[in-house]
Design an enzyme around this catalytic site. Structure first.
Site, PDB file in Angstrom:
ATOM      1  N   ASP A   1      -2.430  -2.346  -1.804  1.00 32.15           N
ATOM      2  CA  ASP A   1      -1.966  -1.764  -0.552  1.00 32.15           C
ATOM      3  C   ASP A   1      -2.376  -0.298  -0.630  1.00 32.15           C
ATOM      4  OD1 ASP A   1      -0.653  -0.548   1.518  1.00 32.15           O
ATOM      5  OD2 ASP A   1       1.345  -1.342   1.046  1.00 32.15           O
TER       6      ASP A   1
ATOM      7  N   GLU B   1       4.778  -3.840  -4.819  1.00 33.39           N
ATOM      8  CA  GLU B   1       6.226  -3.802  -4.538  1.00 33.39           C
ATOM      9  C   GLU B   1       6.960  -4.987  -5.193  1.00 33.39           C
ATOM     10  OE1 GLU B   1       7.844  -2.877  -0.717  1.00 33.39           O
ATOM     11  OE2 GLU B   1       6.270  -1.425  -0.243  1.00 33.39           O
TER      12      GLU B   1
ATOM     13  N   ASN C   1      -2.472   1.770   1.895  1.00 36.23           N
ATOM     14  CA  ASN C   1      -1.818   2.552   2.954  1.00 36.23           C
ATOM     15  C   ASN C   1      -2.843   3.372   3.741  1.00 36.23           C
ATOM     16  OD1 ASN C   1       1.062   2.123   3.222  1.00 36.23           O
ATOM     17  ND2 ASN C   1       1.220   2.768   1.075  1.00 36.23           N
TER      18      ASN C   1
END
Length: 596
Positions: free
Chosen positions: A483, A336, A485
């Site tokens: 990440d 991100e 998730n």
């Protein structure tokens, strides 16, 4: 005739051969060489023209563009014409002031003699191409005036300070230069002089500046500087004792008070020094993209507990740069990352701490992945970044998976709509070139019911990493950060850890029967979660869980230490994350690894 003869004698006495002769040059001649005006030449092989800048004795600046292949004689003739224009205009103005007319004055001014001399004082032949003629240290003579040629001198193209400055947090300027490198530049920092009595700074002449201690590229203001602006003076250098003209930049606002204790302060106690040559400190961190933090939904629904100013990009960047710099890492994998944050903030800041950055943007997005590596420990051998959807569609590596997925059109369409990417970098150890490592970084699909999509994405990722780490660079170890998730109970985590996923795993129907896609998958790696399975790596108001991992090749690497995560009390001091003392809704994972 006698006037012309005296002028020629004067030119002979002041010839560049006398000024630039080596060896026992008299002090007066050396001083004359040092006192010469500059003629700045910019000549880049990839460009068709070179530029030439100089200031004539009458004070008028000249900036010329000439073809690099053009014979020198043409350029000198053009300089002569340009040099004659200044005196001609002055003559024309004076005649106008005295009487009618004036065009005759322009014709009356003769063009000066213009020649170029090499460093050893020899005249450069007029047929020599410009690119070869204008060498550093040559002397341009225009009539009586002489100019020292500076070819491609160090020059600053951008110098910028962050908009937000906090006491106790590093200020990392953005420094862009041509024919120079930030690590070879000279830095001088200044703070505003606080007015007597603590009032406003006096107007008129602007603020008075006092030099601040320290001449490093990164400056950390202290609490005594709260309320004062900063100024930076930077002189570009190229590492070969050549320096260009300095530039100054002032901060747009004053230093503000910092937030006090941050969640990462106690972690920095474990990472004060860079670890030894046989070890690798790795960091994985979703830093929360500004494009997601600055929405009305984020402020009112996702993070209503977070003070609005603490969601501002400039504020969070202060915390983030201090946090990352304090980890003294060798590898940093970020998710991100806004493109502008990488270019304008993180890359310049971490470069100052010895880290080189690589960026991979998501398709149709403003954010992506960034991988940083320590320059004195690693060099970059190659990059193998992919977008999952594009690779799945066109890469022969994934034909088997593509054929299986074709049976499930709804899932196939969803997978191909995703913009997720994989960043893969092959690094070589500086201390032992036989040691290479494959560093992968990703951010998988976010939706809680997207377990089946994540399984497809991770299958593509591992297949691609296998191609790099087994086919292109046989048997090099893998560090896979991101990440994901995916919690430890998910199919994705189980697949990475065990190497297989059964076709009847519950995650194949994570979004209901309509999106069922049963298929067995496998990969050849022996991967281990280096930081284990923390209680959480993401802590927001409505959710907390472990989503982030640093997977390592357990056949080649082992864990030396895992840097403890912040305590639950630290994480929840301001209810949840992000907060005034933590810049993201995720927590960085940090571990020290060593080669087996």
């Amino acid at each position: 005739m006698w006037r012309r003869l005296r002028s020629a004698l004067r030119r002979l006495r002041r010839s560049p051969a006398a000024l630039l002769a080596g060896g026992g040059r008299p002090p007066a001649a050396a001083a004359a060489a040092a006192a010469m005006e500059r003629a700045v030449v910019r000549c880049v092989p990839s460009e068709p023209k070179l530029s030439l800048r100089f200031v004539l004795p009458d004070g008028s600046a000249r900036h010329m563009q000439r073809d690099q292949a053009e014979p020198l004689g043409r350029a000198l003739a053009r300089i002569a014409t340009n040099a004659a224009k200044g005196p001609a205009k002055a003559s024309k103005k004076s005649k106008k002031a005295r009487a009618e007319g004036g065009p005759a004055g322009e014709a009356a001014v003769a063009a000066p003699a213009v020649r170029l001399f090499s460093r050893d004082g020899e005249a450069v032949a007029e047929e020599v191409p410009n690119a070869a003629a204008w060498q550093d240290g040559a002397v341009l003579q225009i009539g009586e005036a002489q100019y020292r040629v500076e070819r491609n001198p160090p020059a600053l193209t951008e110098l910028r300070l962050p908009r937000s400055l906090l006491a106790g947090f590093p200020v990392c300027p953005k420094v862009s230069a041509e024919f120079a490198a930030p690590q070879h530049c000279l830095f001088r920092w200044y703070r505003e002089q606080r007015p007597a009595g603590g009032g406003e700074t006096a107007g008129g002449d602007g603020p008075a500046w006092v030099e601040a201690p320290g001449d490093e590229r990164v400056f950390t203001p202290n609490n005594a500087m709260v309320g004062l602006r900063l100024k930076l003076r930077c002189t570009p250098g190229d590492g070969a004792q050549r320096y260009g003209p300095p530039r100054e930049v002032e901060s747009s606002g004053p230093v503000e008070a910092g937030p006090g204790a941050c969640t990462f302060d106690s972690r920095h106690l474990y990472t004060k020094k860079v670890c030894g040559q046989g070890s690798i400190r790795a960091v994985s961190y979703n830093i929360l993209a500004d494009t997601y933090a600055q929405t009305e939904f984020s402020r009112t629904v996702l993070y209503p507990y977070c003070a609005p100013y603490a969601l501002e990009l400039d504020y969070r960047q202060n915390l983030l740069k201090k946090e990352l710099a304090g980890y003294s890492a060798d590898l940093i994998c970020l998710q991100e990352v806004d493109k502008s944050v990488f270019v304008d903030s993180l890359a310049p800041a971490l470069d100052a701490f010895g880290l080189e950055g690589l960026f991979k943007i998501k398709e149709k997005q403003h954010e992506g992945l960034a991988t940083f590596y320590r320059r004195d420990k690693f060099s970059l051998l190659s990059q193998h970044d992919i977008a999952f959807s594009e690779a799945l569609l066109s890469d022969p590596l994934h034909k088997e998976l593509r054929d299986k997925l074709a049976q499930y059109s709804v899932v196939q369409e969803k997978v191909l709509q995703r913009s997720s990417v994989l960043q893969v970098s092959v690094l070589q150890s500086a201390a032992d070139p036989s040691r290479k490592i494959c560093v992968a970084n990703t951010h998988l699909y976010w939706h809680p019911k997207g377990g089946n999509i994540r399984l497809i994405q991770i299958a593509v990722a591992l297949s691609h990493i296998k191609h790099v780490a087994c086919d292109l660079y046989p048997s090099i170890p893998v560090i896979f950060c991101g990440d994901f998730n995916s919690t430890p109970s998910s199919g994705t985590y189980s697949f990475i850890n065990s190497g297989v996923i059964a076709e009847d795993h519950e995650d194949w129907v994570s979004n209901g029967e309509e999106e069922r896609c049963n298929m067995p998958l496998s990969h050849p790696f022996k991967l281990l979660s280096a930081c284990g399975e923390p209680a959480y790596t993401n802590y927001v108001g409505g959710f907390h869980g472990c989503l982030d991992y640093i997977f390592i090749d357990k056949n080649a690497l082992e864990v030396e230490q895992v840097i403890p995560l912040p305590s639950h009390e630290e994480v929840t001091t301001h209810q949840a994350l992000p907060s005034v003392s933590h810049p993201s809704d995720h927590i960085a994972l940090i571990c020290d690894l060593k080669w087996k």
